[in-house]
Motif scaffolding. Sequence first.
Motif, PDB file in Angstrom:
ATOM      1  N   LYS A 182     -13.258   1.529  -1.336  1.00  0.00           N
ATOM      2  CA  LYS A 182     -12.868   0.381  -2.128  1.00  0.00           C
ATOM      3  C   LYS A 182     -14.147  -0.409  -2.109  1.00  0.00           C
ATOM      4  N   THR A 183     -14.799  -0.730  -1.234  1.00  0.00           N
ATOM      5  CA  THR A 183     -15.802  -1.564  -1.259  1.00  0.00           C
ATOM      6  C   THR A 183     -17.333  -0.768  -1.883  1.00  0.00           C
TER       7      THR A 183
ATOM      8  N   GLN B 119      -5.093   6.741  -6.179  1.00  0.00           N
ATOM      9  CA  GLN B 119      -5.330   5.268  -6.015  1.00  0.00           C
ATOM     10  C   GLN B 119      -5.311   4.955  -4.608  1.00  0.00           C
TER      11      GLN B 119
ATOM     12  N   ARG C  52     -16.746   7.500  -7.639  1.00  0.00           N
ATOM     13  CA  ARG C  52     -15.391   7.534  -8.100  1.00  0.00           C
ATOM     14  C   ARG C  52     -14.901   8.949  -8.653  1.00  0.00           C
TER      15      ARG C  52
ATOM     16  N   GLU D 145      -8.737   5.916  -3.199  1.00  0.00           N
ATOM     17  CA  GLU D 145      -9.831   5.100  -3.678  1.00  0.00           C
ATOM     18  C   GLU D 145      -9.634   3.613  -3.106  1.00  0.00           C
ATOM     19  N   ASN D 146      -8.395   3.116  -2.710  1.00  0.00           N
ATOM     20  CA  ASN D 146      -8.454   1.862  -2.168  1.00  0.00           C
ATOM     21  C   ASN D 146      -8.486   1.755  -0.622  1.00  0.00           C
ATOM     22  N   SER D 147      -8.976   3.070  -0.095  1.00  0.00           N
ATOM     23  CA  SER D 147      -9.141   3.100   1.317  1.00  0.00           C
ATOM     24  C   SER D 147     -10.441   2.003   1.583  1.00  0.00           C
ATOM     25  N   LYS D 148     -10.395   1.419   2.797  1.00  0.00           N
ATOM     26  CA  LYS D 148     -11.195   0.507   3.172  1.00  0.00           C
ATOM     27  C   LYS D 148     -12.862   0.477   2.851  1.00  0.00           C
TER      28      LYS D 148
ATOM     29  N   THR E 123     -15.171  -0.836 -11.734  1.00  0.00           N
ATOM     30  CA  THR E 123     -15.899   0.030 -11.359  1.00  0.00           C
ATOM     31  C   THR E 123     -17.329  -0.011 -11.181  1.00  0.00           C
TER      32      THR E 123
ATOM     33  N   GLY F 227     -12.337  -5.804  -9.299  1.00  0.00           N
ATOM     34  CA  GLY F 227     -11.598  -4.332  -9.519  1.00  0.00           C
ATOM     35  C   GLY F 227     -12.134  -3.557 -10.629  1.00  0.00           C
TER      36      GLY F 227
END
Length: 201
Positions: A93-94, A84, A109, A87-90, A103, A101
């Motif tokens: 994430k984009t 998590q 991913r 995957e939520n790094s800057k 996919t 939110g």
Amino acid sequence: GPIFDIRDSMQKPKEFPGIMKINIAFLLIAYTVFPLACVLTISKIPEIVLFSLPKDNSFYLLVQVGYVFSGLLGFPTQFYPAIQIIENSKYLKTNIFDEKGNTTNPYLRYGLRVLIVCILLIIANITKSFNLFLNFLGSCVFTYIGYLLPIWIYNAFFKDTIKPSKKYLNWICFVFGLFFGVSGMIISFAELVKYNEEQTV
């Protein structure tokens, strides 16, 4: 990782701290008694204690297979918090999620997850001591997830209501956890390198 989900799924979430304390106490006893019993009963303990079980007994073979199977089932849950965070790094994430939110790029991913697992498998097969590799990996992951991240989140979330004495105590635990965790990482890595050097001589 699943602690908050478990709490929110309970009929009485307020009872979760009591259940958590019982769980931690049980694990503390199990993690203390089991290795102590192994040291007292087995004269020469191998790197993985299950390897000390008799090899000519089908029951003990079933125990080993069951342990491996449980490890495979538990690995995704243990690794989920790290996944998590990645995957939520800057950047990711984009490219993986939309504004809601959902996919948007499943190939990226799940390909990233497979890549991480493959890297770990390659490292585990290259290293000549899987036990020391687990020690090093455990030091890295558990120091961050078990000590640093919970204290960091707790102090940030309850910064307006937490007592100053408890806040300072938490930061003291944070420093001690960081010190011992990094020490364990360094010692495990040094032993891993030393073990490799001894094997190649």
